[in-house]
Design an enzyme around this catalytic site. Structure first.
Site, short mmCIF file in Angstrom:
data_model
loop_
_atom_site.label_atom_id
_atom_site.label_comp_id
_atom_site.label_asym_id
_atom_site.label_seq_id
_atom_site.Cartn_x
_atom_site.Cartn_y
_atom_site.Cartn_z
CG ASN A 10 45.61 75.93 5.63
OD1 ASN A 10 44.93 76.85 6.11
ND2 ASN A 10 45.11 75.05 4.76
CE LYS A 12 43.53 72.07 6.73
NZ LYS A 12 43.23 70.86 6.05
CG HIS A 93 43.50 74.10 0.80
ND1 HIS A 93 42.58 73.17 1.22
CD2 HIS A 93 44.65 73.84 1.49
CE1 HIS A 93 43.14 72.39 2.13
NE2 HIS A 93 44.39 72.77 2.32
CD GLU A 95 40.47 71.62 3.85
OE1 GLU A 95 40.56 72.76 4.33
OE2 GLU A 95 41.15 70.65 4.25
CD GLU A 163 48.32 71.21 0.52
OE1 GLU A 163 48.91 71.11 1.58
OE2 GLU A 163 47.20 71.70 0.40
N GLY A 169 44.76 65.85 5.71
CA GLY A 169 43.94 65.61 6.90
C GLY A 169 43.57 64.16 7.12
CB SER A 209 49.17 63.49 6.61
OG SER A 209 47.76 63.48 6.42
C1 PEP Z 1 46.48 71.42 4.32
O1 PEP Z 1 45.47 71.80 4.85
O2 PEP Z 1 46.97 72.06 3.38
C2 PEP Z 1 47.12 70.17 4.79
C3 PEP Z 1 48.18 69.72 4.15
O3 PEP Z 1 46.55 69.57 5.88
P1 PEP Z 1 47.17 68.35 6.74
O4 PEP Z 1 48.60 68.68 7.03
O5 PEP Z 1 46.33 68.28 7.97
O6 PEP Z 1 47.06 67.12 5.88
#
Ligand code: PEP
Length: 253
Positions: A10, A12, A93, A95, A163, A169, A209
């Site tokens: 992803n 973003k 997601h 965000e 998640e 992040g 992460s």
């Molecule tokens: C994501 O944006 O779905 C995500 C898991 O980001 P990150 O791997 O940076 O934590």
């Protein structure tokens, strides 16, 4: 592991179409011997146009609207995505839920539109740090699954991504126990909600992460069918390393 493992990147709001094109071409060249892992690139919408990928690579979009067309400034329909060769769409997601205030009702409308267009939703669910601290994790996951999948009759075309919001992040990864606990809860909820479906065939992936350093430990957790990767998917070396780790470990799972 029954479901084919997935590693989805992803991006973003990162990478121009030119950057997206060279990133995908370079990654594909580095992954020529990978065929046991589904690799999904999720660039911004502009990076989807005129991008052609073949098995085991797919294109995914980060969002969509549930209507086919109309006065929805700034939105994109599943038909437009499909015309670009998209196979997967991320929905819910964190965000979108927390920065853009998307509700479970909106998420459910999107899931229905994606499935109706014969595309596959990647439904993201996860609790915030406060919700985990106050013991609400199970309730939050249950609500997000039940409401997000209301009126959906089959699990045949669905990916669920667990998640935890506090791991996205932040560089903080959920522990093996937290991931395995959440995923078995997700499987329990889905098997009640979809008693007619074979839950084992529905991929449930982890995001938060993930890096080449922790990928081996996380993919080894029973029930983890792959990853949704944010930050580490922006770098060719780290993204392709994660895919190679998943490809190696699934042989022994
Ligand atoms: C994501 O944006 O779905 C995500 C898991 O980001 P990150 O791997 O940076 O934590």
């Amino acid at each position: 592991m029954v479901a084919t493992p997935i590693v989805a990147g992803n991006w973003k709001m990162n990478k121009t179409p030119t950057e997206a094109c060279s990133f995908i071409q370079e990654s594909v060249n580095l992954l020529l011997d990978i065929d046991r892992v589904k690799v999904i690139f999720l660039p911004p919408f502009t990076g989807l146009f005129d991008m052609h990928v073949e098995h085991p690579f797919s294109l995914g979009a980060q969002n969509c609207h549930w209507e086919d067309q109309g006065a929805f400034t700034g939105e994109i329909s599943v038909g437009m995505l499909k015309d670009c060769g998209v196979s997967y769409v991320i929905v819910g997601h964190s965000e979108r839920r927390h920065v853009f205030s998307e509700t479970n009702d909106w998420i459910n409308r999107k899931v229905k539109a994606i499935i109706a267009a014969d595309l596959i939703p990647i439904l993201c669910i996860g609790e915030t740090f406060e919700q985990r601290k106050s013991g609400q994790t199970n309730q939050v996951l249950e609500e997000q699954l039940q409401d997000g999948l209301e009126m959906i009759n089959s699990l045949e075309k669905l990916v669920v991504a667990y998640e935890p919001v506090w791991a996205i992040g932040t560089g903080i990864t959920a522990s093996v126990e937290q991931v395995s606990g959440a995923l078995s809860l997700v499987r329990d909820i889905l098997s009640i909600q979809f008693s007619d479906s074979n839950i084992d065939n529905s991929p449930i992936i982890y995001g938060g992460s993930v890096t080449p350093t922790n990928a081996e430990e996380l993919i080894s957790v029973p029930g983890v069918d792959g990853f949704l990767v944010g930050g580490a998917s922006l770098n060719i070396e780290s993204f392709t390393s994660i895919i190679k780790i998943v490809d190696k470990i699934i042989l022994n799972k």
